[in-house]
Design a protein around this motif. Structure first.
Motif, PDB file in Angstrom:
ATOM      1  N   TRP A   1       0.796  -1.221   0.000  1.00  0.00           N
ATOM      2  CA  TRP A   1       0.000   0.000   0.000  1.00  0.00           C
ATOM      3  C   TRP A   1       0.830   1.274   0.000  1.00  0.00           C
ATOM      4  N   TYR A   2       0.108   2.353  -0.227  1.00  0.00           N
ATOM      5  CA  TYR A   2       0.587   3.727  -0.056  1.00  0.00           C
ATOM      6  C   TYR A   2       1.814   4.019  -0.917  1.00  0.00           C
ATOM      7  N   ASP A   3       1.686   3.730  -2.191  1.00  0.00           N
ATOM      8  CA  ASP A   3       2.706   4.020  -3.209  1.00  0.00           C
ATOM      9  C   ASP A   3       4.115   3.545  -2.846  1.00  0.00           C
ATOM     10  N   SER A   4       4.220   2.508  -2.024  1.00  0.00           N
ATOM     11  CA  SER A   4       5.549   1.993  -1.686  1.00  0.00           C
ATOM     12  C   SER A   4       6.309   1.533  -2.921  1.00  0.00           C
ATOM     13  N   LEU A   5       5.583   1.009  -3.915  1.00  0.00           N
ATOM     14  CA  LEU A   5       6.242   0.514  -5.133  1.00  0.00           C
ATOM     15  C   LEU A   5       6.822   1.641  -5.977  1.00  0.00           C
ATOM     16  N   ASN A   6       6.338   2.872  -5.789  1.00  0.00           N
ATOM     17  CA  ASN A   6       6.916   4.005  -6.518  1.00  0.00           C
ATOM     18  C   ASN A   6       8.346   4.286  -6.081  1.00  0.00           C
ATOM     19  N   TYR A   7       8.722   3.789  -4.900  1.00  0.00           N
ATOM     20  CA  TYR A   7      10.090   3.983  -4.418  1.00  0.00           C
ATOM     21  C   TYR A   7      11.094   3.156  -5.226  1.00  0.00           C
ATOM     22  N   LEU A   8      10.603   2.210  -6.017  1.00  0.00           N
ATOM     23  CA  LEU A   8      11.474   1.438  -6.900  1.00  0.00           C
ATOM     24  C   LEU A   8      11.693   2.274  -8.155  1.00  0.00           C
ATOM     25  N   LEU A   9      12.883   2.828  -8.306  1.00  0.00           N
ATOM     26  CA  LEU A   9      13.126   3.841  -9.320  1.00  0.00           C
ATOM     27  C   LEU A   9      13.494   3.281 -10.686  1.00  0.00           C
ATOM     28  N   GLU A  10      13.768   1.986 -10.768  1.00  0.00           N
ATOM     29  CA  GLU A  10      14.130   1.367 -12.040  1.00  0.00           C
ATOM     30  C   GLU A  10      13.113   0.278 -12.404  1.00  0.00           C
ATOM     31  N   HIS A  11      12.843   0.159 -13.684  1.00  0.00           N
ATOM     32  CA  HIS A  11      11.905  -0.845 -14.167  1.00  0.00           C
ATOM     33  C   HIS A  11      12.307  -2.244 -13.702  1.00  0.00           C
ATOM     34  N   GLU A  12      13.601  -2.533 -13.734  1.00  0.00           N
ATOM     35  CA  GLU A  12      14.083  -3.860 -13.340  1.00  0.00           C
ATOM     36  C   GLU A  12      13.779  -4.149 -11.872  1.00  0.00           C
ATOM     37  N   GLU A  13      13.816  -3.111 -11.016  1.00  0.00           N
ATOM     38  CA  GLU A  13      13.498  -3.303  -9.603  1.00  0.00           C
ATOM     39  C   GLU A  13      12.016  -3.626  -9.414  1.00  0.00           C
ATOM     40  N   LEU A  14      11.177  -2.981 -10.206  1.00  0.00           N
ATOM     41  CA  LEU A  14       9.739  -3.252 -10.132  1.00  0.00           C
ATOM     42  C   LEU A  14       9.448  -4.677 -10.586  1.00  0.00           C
ATOM     43  N   VAL A  15      10.075  -5.099 -11.676  1.00  0.00           N
ATOM     44  CA  VAL A  15       9.875  -6.460 -12.173  1.00  0.00           C
ATOM     45  C   VAL A  15      10.369  -7.475 -11.147  1.00  0.00           C
ATOM     46  N   ALA A  16      11.535  -7.224 -10.550  1.00  0.00           N
ATOM     47  CA  ALA A  16      12.088  -8.153  -9.559  1.00  0.00           C
ATOM     48  C   ALA A  16      11.149  -8.317  -8.372  1.00  0.00           C
ATOM     49  N   THR A  17      10.571  -7.208  -7.926  1.00  0.00           N
ATOM     50  CA  THR A  17       9.631  -7.271  -6.810  1.00  0.00           C
ATOM     51  C   THR A  17       8.376  -8.036  -7.193  1.00  0.00           C
ATOM     52  N   PHE A  18       7.852  -7.766  -8.382  1.00  0.00           N
ATOM     53  CA  PHE A  18       6.671  -8.499  -8.850  1.00  0.00           C
ATOM     54  C   PHE A  18       6.964  -9.993  -8.981  1.00  0.00           C
ATOM     55  N   ARG A  19       8.165 -10.350  -9.426  1.00  0.00           N
ATOM     56  CA  ARG A  19       8.537 -11.764  -9.535  1.00  0.00           C
ATOM     57  C   ARG A  19       8.561 -12.417  -8.156  1.00  0.00           C
TER      58      ARG A  19
END
Length: 254
Positions: A108-126
């Motif tokens: 929640w609360y835009d925590s995922l926006n703190y991931l500044l690179e696309h690869e970091e977002l993908v890694a978290t989703f994985r």
């Protein structure tokens, strides 16, 4: 400098936990819509624990993960005061290492926006896809680019909190080439007759809806819903400040 070190106490005392309480109130209607009856919950970036504790109160088996040791200290205190059990774990969601599966994962609360690179977002989703049960749901929100580039930039500076014990000022900025918003937070808190100051810079990336959806596909997650208003469960608009996603595994396992 690590964020949420000094700011954790301001976060806990301020209006921020109200958002987590609203998510706890609205979650049942989302689960009902998808016919979900989870028993175990993983709350990523759980912060000071408001949402995790509320879910534990409702009888769920809850695990909360956060990178900030100070936030987790506050979360454990909150759980103890509430008389509930929550397993709080200090980990980075980009390198999440848990051996169990969960029926529901939240962030929640835009925590995922703190991931500044696309690869970091993908890694978290994985990592989410790996720990999500075969019929599980992943529900999260993110600030939109419109929010970060327009809403955040409406005032060069503003007072977020002003009490007899603390004072908090925010100064936003935006890098349009990288789509990264910055929020410079200056806070003062009193101990006796002495006031202490701290400064932290929080950065969030403004992802487009398509960029988020692409990251979900790369991670093996399937989008089930995308809303610009959680209460109404309505589609995002061009000026929506926040979006909520409901996702499941791309392929059922087992």
């Amino acid at each position: 400098m690590s964020i949420y070190r000094e700011f954790a106490r301001f976060y806990s005392w301020g209006p921020y936990p109200d958002y987590s309480r609203r998510m706890a109130e609205l979650l049942p209607q989302v689960l009902e819509r998808f016919g979900a009856k989870p028993k175990t919950i993983l709350d990523l970036a759980c912060g000071e624990g408001t949402f995790a504790v509320e879910m534990a109160r409702q009888g769920y088996k809850v695990t909360g993960v956060d990178l900030s040791s100070e936030m987790l200290r506050l979360a454990r205190e909150k759980a103890e005061e509430a008389g509930v059990t929550v397993d709080f774990v200090q980990q980075d969601m980009r390198g999440l290492s848990l051996d169990e599966e969960f029926d529901l994962v939240t962030c929640w609360y835009d925590s995922l926006n703190y991931l500044l690179e696309h690869e970091e977002l993908v890694a978290t989703f994985r990592n989410v896809a790996r720990v999500l049960s075969s019929n599980g749901l992943f529900i999260f929100d993110m600030n939109t680019r419109y929010c970060l580039a327009v809403y955040w930039q409406r005032h060069p500076a503003y007072v977020q909190q002003d009490t007899g014990e603390l004072f908090e000022v925010h100064r936003p900025g935006y890098d349009y080439e990288r789509d990264i918003a910055s929020m410079r937070i200056t806070g003062f808190y009193r101990e006796g007759e002495i006031w202490h100051r701290f400064d932290e810079v929080h950065r969030e990336r403004g992802y487009t809806l398509e960029q988020i959806k692409q990251a979900l596909r790369e991670a093996g997650l399937r989008e089930l819903a995308c809303w610009g208003n959680l209460r109404e469960m309505s589609e995002p608009k061009p000026d929506s400040g926040r979006v909520w996603f409901v996702c499941g595994p791309a392929e059922k396992r087992g």
